[in-house]
Design a protein around this motif. Sequence first.
Motif, PDB file in Angstrom:
ATOM      1  N   MET A  29      56.599  56.183  97.324  1.00 28.83           N
ATOM      2  CA  MET A  29      55.281  56.196  96.704  1.00 28.83           C
ATOM      3  C   MET A  29      55.106  55.000  95.766  1.00 28.83           C
ATOM      4  SD  MET A  29      54.746  60.266  95.921  1.00 28.83           S
ATOM      5  CE  MET A  29      53.052  60.012  95.382  1.00 28.83           C
ATOM      6  N   TYR A  30      56.147  54.682  95.001  1.00 22.71           N
ATOM      7  CA  TYR A  30      56.055  53.530  94.101  1.00 22.71           C
ATOM      8  C   TYR A  30      55.885  52.234  94.908  1.00 22.71           C
ATOM      9  CZ  TYR A  30      57.595  56.460  90.189  1.00 22.71           C
ATOM     10  OH  TYR A  30      57.685  57.434  89.212  1.00 22.71           O
ATOM     11  N   THR A  31      56.586  52.157  96.046  1.00 14.62           N
ATOM     12  CA  THR A  31      56.445  50.977  96.909  1.00 14.62           C
ATOM     13  C   THR A  31      55.001  50.840  97.393  1.00 14.62           C
ATOM     14  OG1 THR A  31      58.746  51.155  97.655  1.00 14.62           O
ATOM     15  CG2 THR A  31      57.243  49.885  99.034  1.00 14.62           C
ATOM     16  N   ALA A  32      54.420  51.952  97.833  1.00 13.32           N
ATOM     17  CA  ALA A  32      53.038  51.921  98.317  1.00 13.32           C
ATOM     18  C   ALA A  32      52.068  51.559  97.196  1.00 13.32           C
ATOM     19  CB  ALA A  32      52.672  53.275  98.916  1.00 13.32           C
ATOM     20  N   ILE A  33      52.329  52.079  96.000  1.00 14.48           N
ATOM     21  CA  ILE A  33      51.446  51.789  94.868  1.00 14.48           C
ATOM     22  C   ILE A  33      51.457  50.299  94.550  1.00 14.48           C
ATOM     23  CG2 ILE A  33      51.183  52.124  92.371  1.00 14.48           C
ATOM     24  CD1 ILE A  33      52.173  55.016  92.821  1.00 14.48           C
ATOM     25  N   VAL A  34      52.659  49.712  94.515  1.00 13.39           N
ATOM     26  CA  VAL A  34      52.772  48.280  94.198  1.00 13.39           C
ATOM     27  C   VAL A  34      52.112  47.436  95.281  1.00 13.39           C
ATOM     28  CG1 VAL A  34      54.390  46.367  93.906  1.00 13.39           C
ATOM     29  CG2 VAL A  34      54.839  48.572  92.793  1.00 13.39           C
TER      30      VAL A  34
END
Length: 317
Positions: A29-34
């Motif tokens: 999720m953090y990867t997608a957010i960034v």
Amino acid sequence: AMDPSVPSAALLVADARFDAGATDVAGEMYTAIVEQLGQDLEPKQRAHALHRKAKSMLEKGNLDAAYDGLREALATVPLFPPALDSMAEVLRKQGHPVSAALHELKALLVTRDGAKRGPICRRLGELCDGDLKRSDEAGAWFELAVEAGVEDKHIMRRLLEHFRRTGRAQQALVAIGELIETTTDPMELAELWATRGSILAEHDLDAAEEALDIALSFNPAHPTALASLCTVLEGRGDYEQLAALLDARSDTGTVEERAAVLRDLADMSFDKLQDEERGEQYLQRLVELAPTVDALERLLSLVRRDPSRQGEQLPLI
């Protein structure tokens, strides 16, 4: 433009997953957010997402990916405390203790909350105590950690060693008292009371004897307690009690240890107790256990002084 509330909401969801232990899912999720919302993130939000993504890599043991992610987080916010802490952990695991300590120091400089400063000081102490091999500095960091509220038996023991090494007897006694209050293991209690007694022996023989007696009640064979108690009794001139203590030890241990105790008992009997008969008995036991030229000569000298014992000379010659 994208609604600015979207990145914050996405981060809240990812954080909830991460804090619940679902670090793999959260990392994705953090990867997608960034990648998808990067331009709408504030620098601290981006650094936070990059740091949490790197932490998920670190938990999986992927040090290289964690290192790259943390570098990116620190490039976004150079003194982002959580990323500095995690980078220090990665560098330590990669075998770079000096760089790890440098990042911990940076984190300490920008951290004002005492509850958070304590763990940083602890980690600096562990680095100094371990790979950096700087025991004095380690003790100082452990002291700062305790002052900041860190409560840990291991740290208190390391701090105790620091106080003893630097000659701070009063602080060492306080640390021992705190450890005694939280310890239930008899062997550990024996060690703590023995240490307390050895410190007190330098200025309060009565209190030292009491502490050492307690240590021996937990472990009658504790070497430090026995040695310190011998020193205390000798300092008080209580040679009768000292002789009784040593005599009880003369039948245990290796041959070399038993022989050393018997030699001390013989010397004490002759020089301090003026008890020649007892001294001779100890010499006879010493000769039977581990004969030496000196012991035989001393025993022979005693026999020769009594004409009625001429028949005892031959076996000693």
